[in-house]
Enzyme design. Structure first.
Site, PDB file in Angstrom:
ATOM      1  N   TRP A 139       2.290   5.061  -1.441  1.00  0.00           N
ATOM      2  CA  TRP A 139       3.495   5.322  -1.955  1.00  0.00           C
ATOM      3  C   TRP A 139       3.819   6.516  -2.910  1.00  0.00           C
ATOM      4  CZ3 TRP A 139       2.750   4.965  -6.977  1.00  0.00           C
ATOM      5  CH2 TRP A 139       1.807   4.240  -7.537  1.00  0.00           C
TER       6      TRP A 139
ATOM      7  N   SER B 122       4.469   2.923   2.815  1.00  0.00           N
ATOM      8  CA  SER B 122       4.161   1.826   1.742  1.00  0.00           C
ATOM      9  C   SER B 122       5.423   1.035   1.546  1.00  0.00           C
ATOM     10  CB  SER B 122       3.635   2.555   0.502  1.00  0.00           C
ATOM     11  OG  SER B 122       3.556   1.595  -0.511  1.00  0.00           O
ATOM     12  N   GLU B 123       4.996  -0.120   1.161  1.00  0.00           N
ATOM     13  CA  GLU B 123       6.030  -1.138   1.121  1.00  0.00           C
ATOM     14  C   GLU B 123       6.775  -0.809  -0.426  1.00  0.00           C
ATOM     15  OE1 GLU B 123       2.958  -1.436   1.335  1.00  0.00           O
ATOM     16  OE2 GLU B 123       2.162  -3.357   0.110  1.00  0.00           O
TER      17      GLU B 123
ATOM     18  N   GLU C  12      -8.009   8.604   3.552  1.00  0.00           N
ATOM     19  CA  GLU C  12      -7.742   9.322   2.108  1.00  0.00           C
ATOM     20  C   GLU C  12      -7.474   8.246   1.167  1.00  0.00           C
ATOM     21  OE1 GLU C  12      -4.850  12.334   2.430  1.00  0.00           O
ATOM     22  OE2 GLU C  12      -5.683  13.019   4.457  1.00  0.00           O
TER      23      GLU C  12
ATOM     24  N   CYS D 240      -3.794  10.335  -6.720  1.00  0.00           N
ATOM     25  CA  CYS D 240      -5.295  10.189  -6.431  1.00  0.00           C
ATOM     26  C   CYS D 240      -6.185  11.112  -7.047  1.00  0.00           C
ATOM     27  CB  CYS D 240      -5.553  10.197  -4.961  1.00  0.00           C
ATOM     28  SG  CYS D 240      -4.821  11.647  -4.073  1.00  0.00           S
TER      29      CYS D 240
ATOM     30  N   GLU E 243     -10.927   3.287 -10.781  1.00  0.00           N
ATOM     31  CA  GLU E 243      -9.843   3.966 -10.554  1.00  0.00           C
ATOM     32  C   GLU E 243      -8.466   3.307 -11.602  1.00  0.00           C
ATOM     33  OE1 GLU E 243      -7.661   4.239  -6.890  1.00  0.00           O
ATOM     34  OE2 GLU E 243      -7.313   6.358  -7.252  1.00  0.00           O
TER      35      GLU E 243
HETATM   36  P1  NAD Z   1      -2.966   0.187  -0.835  1.00  0.00           P
HETATM   37  O1  NAD Z   1      -4.542   0.388  -0.352  1.00  0.00           O
HETATM   38  O2  NAD Z   1      -2.730  -0.989  -1.769  1.00  0.00           O
HETATM   39  O3  NAD Z   1      -1.986   0.253   0.548  1.00  0.00           O
HETATM   40  C1  NAD Z   1      -2.172   1.517   1.122  1.00  0.00           C
HETATM   41  C2  NAD Z   1      -1.248   1.091   2.672  1.00  0.00           C
HETATM   42  O4  NAD Z   1      -2.163   0.244   3.153  1.00  0.00           O
HETATM   43  C3  NAD Z   1       0.029   0.341   2.135  1.00  0.00           C
HETATM   44  O5  NAD Z   1       0.958   0.948   3.163  1.00  0.00           O
HETATM   45  C4  NAD Z   1      -0.318  -1.027   2.565  1.00  0.00           C
HETATM   46  O6  NAD Z   1       0.842  -1.725   3.028  1.00  0.00           O
HETATM   47  C5  NAD Z   1      -1.358  -0.799   3.697  1.00  0.00           C
HETATM   48  N1  NAD Z   1      -2.335  -1.869   3.610  1.00  0.00           N
HETATM   49  C6  NAD Z   1      -2.649  -2.967   2.870  1.00  0.00           C
HETATM   50  N2  NAD Z   1      -3.553  -3.810   3.439  1.00  0.00           N
HETATM   51  C7  NAD Z   1      -3.731  -3.304   4.751  1.00  0.00           C
HETATM   52  C8  NAD Z   1      -4.577  -3.758   5.700  1.00  0.00           C
HETATM   53  N3  NAD Z   1      -5.455  -4.879   5.668  1.00  0.00           N
HETATM   54  N4  NAD Z   1      -4.512  -3.136   6.822  1.00  0.00           N
HETATM   55  C9  NAD Z   1      -3.987  -1.999   7.105  1.00  0.00           C
HETATM   56  N5  NAD Z   1      -3.100  -1.632   6.131  1.00  0.00           N
HETATM   57  C10 NAD Z   1      -2.992  -2.302   4.903  1.00  0.00           C
HETATM   58  O7  NAD Z   1      -2.885   1.531  -1.814  1.00  0.00           O
HETATM   59  P2  NAD Z   1      -1.390   1.866  -2.580  1.00  0.00           P
HETATM   60  O8  NAD Z   1      -1.245   1.174  -3.748  1.00  0.00           O
HETATM   61  O9  NAD Z   1      -0.435   2.011  -1.455  1.00  0.00           O
HETATM   62  O10 NAD Z   1      -1.939   3.348  -2.935  1.00  0.00           O
HETATM   63  C11 NAD Z   1      -2.730   3.958  -4.055  1.00  0.00           C
HETATM   64  C12 NAD Z   1      -4.005   4.267  -3.714  1.00  0.00           C
HETATM   65  O11 NAD Z   1      -3.988   5.335  -2.543  1.00  0.00           O
HETATM   66  C13 NAD Z   1      -4.996   4.825  -4.851  1.00  0.00           C
HETATM   67  O12 NAD Z   1      -6.085   4.097  -4.646  1.00  0.00           O
HETATM   68  C14 NAD Z   1      -4.848   6.180  -4.665  1.00  0.00           C
HETATM   69  O13 NAD Z   1      -5.950   6.977  -5.247  1.00  0.00           O
HETATM   70  C15 NAD Z   1      -4.855   6.432  -2.948  1.00  0.00           C
HETATM   71  N6  NAD Z   1      -4.413   7.950  -2.614  1.00  0.00           N
HETATM   72  C16 NAD Z   1      -5.230   8.608  -2.087  1.00  0.00           C
HETATM   73  C17 NAD Z   1      -4.847   9.860  -1.582  1.00  0.00           C
HETATM   74  C18 NAD Z   1      -5.809  10.784  -1.122  1.00  0.00           C
HETATM   75  O14 NAD Z   1      -5.339  11.906  -0.725  1.00  0.00           O
HETATM   76  N7  NAD Z   1      -6.917  10.722  -1.177  1.00  0.00           N
HETATM   77  C19 NAD Z   1      -3.374  10.234  -1.742  1.00  0.00           C
HETATM   78  C20 NAD Z   1      -2.524   9.237  -2.191  1.00  0.00           C
HETATM   79  C21 NAD Z   1      -3.063   7.904  -2.792  1.00  0.00           C
END
Ligand code: NAD
Length: 657
Positions: free
Chosen positions: A333, A359-360, A430, A464, A561
């Site tokens: 998100w 994302s939710e 990512e 990130c 993190e």
């Molecule tokens: P998250 O892992 O909680 O959720 C990410 C997505 O995965 C959401 O859409 C969620 O609904 C979905 N999800 C959750 N459980 C799942 C499952 N079991 N199977 C499939 N999908 C599932 O992360 P977040 O809070 O949305 O994002 C923050 C994280 O993302 C941080 O760690 C950040 O560093 C990382 N991030 C990385 C990059 C990059 O380019 N490397 C960019 C943006 C964010």
């Protein structure tokens, strides 16, 4: 594998099937639970389910983390399927086929195909044969065959015994049973959702600045996910068959529409995830440039190439590129435009169809993007939105797609990797970061403090590649910390819709606990708070921009993190110590060096195991450069020409005369 004993399995089954609840909130329906266990005809005959037995089984379930797993799916109401999936580690087709075998007694692949069509689309009989083979290899089919005359079995028996490793308590339920003795079977394939369950499956989008409900959005349930996948599968070949310019013209129209509606889009994002409005506008402006780059370059990257050397072989050697088919994109998100469109735009231009789960915490932004694409002429089945949280994401990545692009945390990324492993689909991850910055002894402390603070606190530190650890050379340490405290102390924290705001709320309320715990851990181990340090008590989710000193690598704030407005600054003696500190992390997204001396910066950065090397800046990405986190920060590449190739398969042509 969760190893449940017979009682735990039965109680879990009853919870899921009858009481529709988790082991933690069972008292809401304890009588129903006891009755359900006792009335079930396939219960273990020597156990009477009274309150003590139920309590014992529930305690076992809690200890084994079953509730946590259920909750981790993000749903209050669950289907047993997800727990079973996790216990048995079955993929969606395996699960479906097993259900059909157990319940419907289908004997031939043709019958199986017909009977399983409602839950899962097998593309061919080969597909079914292959799935059966996998079930056989993992002992599931063999277990069924060991029960002559019994077509029906119980999913809890399979949980108990796992893949051919029965526990002693499973023996009684494992014994052959005549069909008449087991008239009631807990279905392996989930029953139709109850109407009230359907109604509850909605996502509440709240403003993190106020806690106010913005909108309730219907969640895409698993059956709908499968239907959308099927529709995308049917639509994709025609999209791929269009000329590149035609696909590009639709994406150009989308770009222009996004530009025209940028202010409204920025407001949607700011309201649902709290990014200061100026930063939401900046993100949209920057993403337009990325779309332009893709439109101008994807066609050339995927064009056929003849690679025969001049005067060489008589065989013409040619490379062509074909789309993968269906790309599932599960998004984070924090930068919803960047993260979403970095994948969606090149994937579509290359001829794929995309199933996009925002994302939710940025659902309304995601829905708006898909709406803009449809209005721009991208066919409705070629880009489709999937709405929901983790459970929905799991259903999408478990469906029959050809590639999964995932952006999110390391923990979720690993779960996604495990769930697609058996299918060998292309995977791009990512994930998180813990970028470090080294401030050398030759800098101007004021301007460097400003740049470091920008890298650490932009978007409330929810990037990130935000700077999350700072190593300052001892020669300038005190002056730098004092300048940093001045910059951070002057940040305006407040209404994210106000143009003057620097720091908005945290998008995820749960993150407040993480930040609080990191600060408390650091202080307990000797750190000093220079500014901030506490959550702000008002509606919504707010934390003060925080700087800590006297930190060391044993502290969570310097290892895990943070993803919020908190950083630690550690004193280092020289470049050698700085390199060791910068590399002392499980993540590998980026690192920054601040110095007047470019050669010195390049020398230091060249020694680090990171995907992004920054001199006198940080937290930056460019569509022309590969974005490729290392170690726990990810797998694969996005953006740049390499990122475009992620969405195609190459074909090598050997054309002899
Ligand atoms: P998250 O892992 O909680 O959720 C990410 C997505 O995965 C959401 O859409 C969620 O609904 C979905 N999800 C959750 N459980 C799942 C499952 N079991 N199977 C499939 N999908 C599932 O992360 P977040 O809070 O949305 O994002 C923050 C994280 O993302 C941080 O760690 C950040 O560093 C990382 N991030 C990385 C990059 C990059 O380019 N490397 C960019 C943006 C964010």
């Amino acid at each position: 594998m969760i190893e449940l004993d017979a009682e735990e399995a039965r109680v879990l089954g009853c919870l899921m099937e009858k009481a529709v609840t988790t082991p933690d909130n069972y008292p809401l329906s304890v009588n129903a639970l006891i009755n359900a266990c006792n009335q079930s005809t396939n219960r273990d005959p020597i156990v009477t389910y009274d309150e003590t037995t139920v309590e014992r089984a529930l305690e076992g379930l809690r200890e084994k983390g079953v509730s946590r797993r259920v909750r981790a799916t993000g749903q209050r109401v669950v289907k047993h399927r997800h727990v079973v999936d996790e216990a048995l580690q079955l993929s969606v087709p395996e699960y479906t086929l097993l259900g059909v075998l157990l319940l419907r007694g289908a004997q031939t692949p043709g019958e199986l195909k017909q009977r399983s069509e409602r839950w899962h689309t097998f593309r061919s009989l080969d597909d079914i044969e292959e799935t059966l083979q996998r079930l056989t290899e993992r002992e599931f089919v063999r277990q069924l065959e060991r029960r002559p005359g019994q077509k029906e079995a119980r999913w809890m028996t399979l949980i108990v015994s796992g893949a051919g490793a029965p526990s002693p308590s499973a023996t009684a339920t494992d014994a052959p049973v005549a069909p008449a003795a087991a008239p009631e079977v807990v279905p392996a394939v989930p029953p139709e959702p109850e109407p009230e369950v359907r109604r509850e499956r909605s996502l509440e989008v709240r403003n993190p600045a106020t806690g106010e409900l913005l909108r309730s959005v219907a969640v895409t349930d698993e059956r709908e996910v499968d239907q959308k996948v099927e529709r995308a599968r049917r639509a994709q070949p025609a999209w791929a068959a269009r000329a590149y310019d035609e696909r590009a013209s639709r994406l150009r129209a989308f770009r222009d529409l996004l530009d025209a509606e940028a202010e409204e889009c920025a407001r949607i994002t700011t309201r649902e995830m709290g990014k200061p409005i100026v930063q939401s506008r900046n993100e949209i402006r920057a993403v337009l440039e990325r779309i332009d780059w893709n439109i101008a370059n994807v066609g050339a990257v995927i064009a056929p190439r003849v690679v025969t050397p001049a005067g060489g072989t008589a065989v013409e050697e040619r490379v062509t590129h074909e789309p993968l088919g269906l790309v599932a994109h599960v998004s984070a998100w924090n930068y919803p435009y960047f993260v979403g469109l970095n994948s969606i735009v090149p994937a579509l231009l290359a001829g794929n169809a995309v199933l996009y789960k925002p994302s939710e915490h940025a659902t309304l932004t995601g829905l708006r993007l898909v709406d803009l694409m449809h209005r721009s002429g991208v066919p409705i089945d070629v880009i489709q939105a999937i709405v929901g949280g983790g459970l929905t994401g799991a259903a999408l990545v478990g469906s029959e797609v050809d590639m999964v692009c995932f952006t999110g945390s390391y923990e979720t990324g690993r779960r996604v990797a495990r769930s697609v492993a058996d299918r060998l689909v292309r995977l791009q991850l990512e994930l998180g970061g813990k970028d470090g910055a080294y401030v050398c002894d030759d800098v101007d402390v004021e301007s460097t403090a400003f740049a470091v603070a920008e890298g650490a606190f932009y978007n409330g530190g929810q990037s990130c590649s935000a700077i999350e650890r700072v190593y300052a050379n001892g020669a300038i340490f005190d002056g730098f910390v004092s300048a940093l405290a001045d910059v951070v102390g002057a940040y305006r924290t407040g209404d994210p819709e106000d143009d003057q705001t620097d720091i908005g709320p945290l998008a995820r309320a749960e993150q407040l606990d993480v930040l609080e715990a990191q600060v408390a851990d650091a202080v307990a181990k000797g750190a000093r708070v220079v500014c901030g340090g506490r959550r702000i008590e008002r509606p919504g989710s707010w934390f003060e921009p925080t700087v800590l000193v006297d930190v060391d690598p044993s502290m969570s704030v310097m290892r895990d993190e943070t993803f919020g407005p908190v950083i630690g600054v550690q004193r280092v003696a020289d470049d050698t110590e700085a390199v060791a500190c910068l590399d002392d992390t499980e993540f590998g997204l980026g690192a920054a060096v601040f110095t007047r001396d470019r050669d010195r910066a390049e020398r230091i950065l060249g020694r680090l195991d990171v995907g992004n090397a920054y001199w006198n800046r940080s937290d930056r990405s460019s569509v022309r450069l590969p974005w490729a986190g290392r170690r726990h920060s990810g797998l694969g590449v996005s953006m740049s020409e390499s990122g475009v190739r992620a969405f195609v398969r190459e074909k090598a042509w050997h054309l002899g005369p």
